[in-house]
Design a protein around this motif. Sequence first.
Motif, PDB file in Angstrom:
ATOM      1  N   ILE A  31       0.836  -1.201   0.000  1.00 46.04           N
ATOM      2  CA  ILE A  31       0.000   0.000   0.000  1.00 46.04           C
ATOM      3  C   ILE A  31       0.872   1.252   0.000  1.00 46.04           C
ATOM      4  CG2 ILE A  31      -1.756   1.312   1.217  1.00 46.04           C
ATOM      5  CD1 ILE A  31      -2.795  -1.312   2.364  1.00 46.04           C
ATOM      6  N   TYR A  32       0.561   2.189  -0.913  1.00 44.67           N
ATOM      7  CA  TYR A  32       1.265   3.463  -0.994  1.00 44.67           C
ATOM      8  C   TYR A  32       0.406   4.604  -0.439  1.00 44.67           C
ATOM      9  CZ  TYR A  32       4.322   7.057  -2.970  1.00 44.67           C
ATOM     10  OH  TYR A  32       5.176   8.116  -3.142  1.00 44.67           O
ATOM     11  N   ASN A  33      -0.800   4.762  -0.960  1.00 48.07           N
ATOM     12  CA  ASN A  33      -1.766   5.740  -0.472  1.00 48.07           C
ATOM     13  C   ASN A  33      -3.021   5.034   0.026  1.00 48.07           C
ATOM     14  OD1 ASN A  33      -0.415   8.230  -1.273  1.00 48.07           O
ATOM     15  ND2 ASN A  33      -0.903   7.651  -3.383  1.00 48.07           N
ATOM     16  N   PHE A  47     -14.320  12.231  -3.996  1.00 47.36           N
ATOM     17  CA  PHE A  47     -13.111  12.198  -3.184  1.00 47.36           C
ATOM     18  C   PHE A  47     -13.288  13.022  -1.918  1.00 47.36           C
ATOM     19  CE2 PHE A  47      -9.157  14.396  -1.995  1.00 47.36           C
ATOM     20  CZ  PHE A  47      -8.408  13.304  -1.580  1.00 47.36           C
ATOM     21  N   VAL A  48     -12.804  12.506  -0.783  1.00 47.05           N
ATOM     22  CA  VAL A  48     -12.878  13.204   0.492  1.00 47.05           C
ATOM     23  C   VAL A  48     -11.485  13.585   0.981  1.00 47.05           C
ATOM     24  CG1 VAL A  48     -13.612  13.082   2.895  1.00 47.05           C
ATOM     25  CG2 VAL A  48     -15.019  12.025   1.103  1.00 47.05           C
ATOM     26  N   THR A  49     -10.610  12.590   1.152  1.00 43.52           N
ATOM     27  CA  THR A  49      -9.274  12.851   1.675  1.00 43.52           C
ATOM     28  C   THR A  49      -8.380  11.651   1.414  1.00 43.52           C
ATOM     29  OG1 THR A  49      -8.013  13.469   3.669  1.00 43.52           O
ATOM     30  CG2 THR A  49      -9.887  11.984   3.968  1.00 43.52           C
ATOM     31  N   ALA A  50      -7.056  11.874   1.428  1.00 44.27           N
ATOM     32  CA  ALA A  50      -6.084  10.808   1.197  1.00 44.27           C
ATOM     33  C   ALA A  50      -4.844  11.044   2.033  1.00 44.27           C
ATOM     34  CB  ALA A  50      -5.711  10.712  -0.283  1.00 44.27           C
ATOM     35  N   ILE A  51      -4.125   9.959   2.292  1.00 49.11           N
ATOM     36  CA  ILE A  51      -2.883  10.019   3.051  1.00 49.11           C
ATOM     37  C   ILE A  51      -1.852   9.108   2.400  1.00 49.11           C
ATOM     38  CG2 ILE A  51      -3.656   8.215   4.662  1.00 49.11           C
ATOM     39  CD1 ILE A  51      -2.046   9.701   6.855  1.00 49.11           C
ATOM     40  N   LYS A  52      -0.619   9.599   2.273  1.00 48.74           N
ATOM     41  CA  LYS A  52       0.497   8.771   1.835  1.00 48.74           C
ATOM     42  C   LYS A  52       1.092   8.109   3.070  1.00 48.74           C
ATOM     43  CE  LYS A  52       4.567  10.391   0.402  1.00 48.74           C
ATOM     44  NZ  LYS A  52       5.587  11.038  -0.486  1.00 48.74           N
ATOM     45  N   LEU A  53       1.169   6.784   3.070  1.00 48.54           N
ATOM     46  CA  LEU A  53       1.588   6.067   4.273  1.00 48.54           C
ATOM     47  C   LEU A  53       3.038   6.343   4.620  1.00 48.54           C
ATOM     48  CD1 LEU A  53      -0.243   2.645   4.013  1.00 48.54           C
ATOM     49  CD2 LEU A  53      -1.030   4.844   4.898  1.00 48.54           C
ATOM     50  N   GLY A  56       3.285  10.446   5.633  1.00 48.65           N
ATOM     51  CA  GLY A  56       2.051  10.949   6.207  1.00 48.65           C
ATOM     52  C   GLY A  56       1.455  12.164   5.533  1.00 48.65           C
ATOM     53  N   ASN A  57       1.889  12.509   4.310  1.00 50.05           N
ATOM     54  CA  ASN A  57       1.302  13.632   3.585  1.00 50.05           C
ATOM     55  C   ASN A  57      -0.190  13.412   3.405  1.00 50.05           C
ATOM     56  OD1 ASN A  57       4.109  12.795   2.566  1.00 50.05           O
ATOM     57  ND2 ASN A  57       4.047  14.987   2.043  1.00 50.05           N
ATOM     58  N   THR A  58      -0.965  14.472   3.584  1.00 49.88           N
ATOM     59  CA  THR A  58      -2.416  14.396   3.470  1.00 49.88           C
ATOM     60  C   THR A  58      -2.938  15.417   2.477  1.00 49.88           C
ATOM     61  OG1 THR A  58      -2.725  15.896   5.343  1.00 49.88           O
ATOM     62  CG2 THR A  58      -2.687  13.531   5.813  1.00 49.88           C
ATOM     63  N   PHE A  68     -12.590  17.621   8.732  1.00 48.53           N
ATOM     64  CA  PHE A  68     -12.211  16.207   8.735  1.00 48.53           C
ATOM     65  C   PHE A  68     -10.695  16.076   8.854  1.00 48.53           C
ATOM     66  CE2 PHE A  68     -15.977  14.406   6.044  1.00 48.53           C
ATOM     67  CZ  PHE A  68     -16.873  15.032   6.883  1.00 48.53           C
ATOM     68  N   THR A  69     -10.246  14.994   9.488  1.00 45.35           N
ATOM     69  CA  THR A  69      -8.825  14.693   9.611  1.00 45.35           C
ATOM     70  C   THR A  69      -8.588  13.222   9.319  1.00 45.35           C
ATOM     71  OG1 THR A  69      -8.542  16.397  11.324  1.00 45.35           O
ATOM     72  CG2 THR A  69      -6.790  14.763  11.086  1.00 45.35           C
ATOM     73  N   ILE A  70      -7.655  12.939   8.408  1.00 46.55           N
ATOM     74  CA  ILE A  70      -7.267  11.568   8.120  1.00 46.55           C
ATOM     75  C   ILE A  70      -5.957  11.278   8.846  1.00 46.55           C
ATOM     76  CG2 ILE A  70      -6.037  12.171   5.992  1.00 46.55           C
ATOM     77  CD1 ILE A  70      -6.984   9.469   4.837  1.00 46.55           C
ATOM     78  N   SER A  71      -5.834  10.086   9.399  1.00 42.44           N
ATOM     79  CA  SER A  71      -4.617   9.678  10.083  1.00 42.44           C
ATOM     80  C   SER A  71      -4.430   8.180   9.911  1.00 42.44           C
ATOM     81  CB  SER A  71      -4.652  10.048  11.564  1.00 42.44           C
ATOM     82  OG  SER A  71      -5.724   9.400  12.228  1.00 42.44           O
TER      83      SER A  71
END
Length: 126
Positions: A31-33, A47-53, A56-58, A68-71
């Motif tokens: 998994i990358y994103n 689309f709502v939100t994304a994170i690079k594992l 941690g770029n969001t 909203f916050t993605i983590s």
Amino acid sequence: QVQLVESGGGLVQAGGSLRLSCAASGRTFSIYNMAWFRQAPGKEREFVTAIKLSGGNTYYADSVKGRFTISGDNAKNTVYLQMNSLKPEDTAVYYCAANRGPVRQLPPTPADFGSWGQGTQVTVSS
């Protein structure tokens, strides 16, 4: 292959909060994103939100920025979506998604993601 399972949806009043979880299993090392999309009845998947594992770029859609916050928690193979100040227009089925590499354009589209969860319903009442 990657399997994704969402949880945490439900019914909440406008102004309230919910926290969604997405648990990944299988070949999680690939998994990358990871991302959240949502789809309301009769509408396109949005689309709502994304994170690079790695790092941690969001990135957030304008409609949810500041609310909203993605983590992510790599040790638990889980991504979260903290949703605050919910509005009736946030009502939708929320889907977790994963891909294996960088996207070419922002915002991401559903075609950029090859693995999807089953979705969890979020309903915001007025």
